[in-house]
Design a protein around this motif. Sequence first.
Motif, short mmCIF file in Angstrom:
data_model
loop_
_atom_site.label_atom_id
_atom_site.label_comp_id
_atom_site.label_asym_id
_atom_site.label_seq_id
_atom_site.Cartn_x
_atom_site.Cartn_y
_atom_site.Cartn_z
N SER A 1 0.82 -1.20 0.00
CA SER A 1 0.00 0.00 0.00
C SER A 1 0.86 1.25 0.00
N THR A 2 0.44 2.26 -0.72
CA THR A 2 1.15 3.55 -0.69
C THR A 2 1.00 4.21 0.67
N TRP A 3 -0.02 3.82 1.42
CA TRP A 3 -0.26 4.40 2.74
C TRP A 3 0.74 3.89 3.77
N LEU B 1 3.22 6.47 4.91
CA LEU B 1 2.75 7.67 5.59
C LEU B 1 2.95 7.57 7.10
N VAL C 1 -1.66 11.21 7.59
CA VAL C 1 -2.94 10.68 7.13
C VAL C 1 -3.98 11.80 7.21
N LEU D 1 -4.57 11.02 -2.38
CA LEU D 1 -3.87 9.85 -1.86
C LEU D 1 -4.60 8.56 -2.23
N GLU E 1 -3.22 5.37 -4.27
CA GLU E 1 -3.44 4.01 -3.75
C GLU E 1 -4.10 3.14 -4.82
#
Length: 201
Positions: free
Chosen positions: A40-42, A45, A50, A64, A68
């Motif tokens: 995940s690109t998250w 973070l 977030v 975002l 994703e």
Amino acid sequence: MGLGLAVELVRRGHRVTYATTEANAERVAETGAEIIPWTSTWDALDVDDVPQMHGKELIRAMGLLLEETRAALAQLGDGEPPDLVVHDGPLCWWGRILAECWRVPSVETWPNLVGNEHWSMHRKYTTFNPLSLGFLRMALRLRRLLPPAGLTGAALWDAVEQVAADEGVRERLGWMRGELAAAGGARAAADEVEKVLNWGS
């Protein structure tokens, strides 16, 4: 897809594959579902990065979510097509896009946005200007991401507008919450998933 729904579908004898990150893989595996790993690109973070899902932060959050979606499509798009895609509605846009690309039905879940007398998505989080440049740029980016045939940006936008304009959405969500609780939660959700699976039978 919620873990309870995965457990119930596995218990009923369905083969369940679950796209998840390394951080969640162990918990998902406990459901009996087969893991499809992805990054995940998250994951990159920090907690402070977030965004909140309202106001100016909503535009950043949607950007975002586009990143994703791009990452998910690139990693999962060449996988074996399932009979059905169950995905989180607000956060996993890629679920519906993959279902369209694979030409299979999809079931959208909204496990975290059920309103009641104390909290409402409509009252708290939908206060943004749809004519803002940031929002319009995000809409254009979304359109470029969608496949040229099948699901179109216009069709997706029409669906969003229809839901956003419906005064009865809060009432229906409250009713659904009560009905699902009375019917047994994950079991009731699994019943609905099986109905979609059996449409073609």
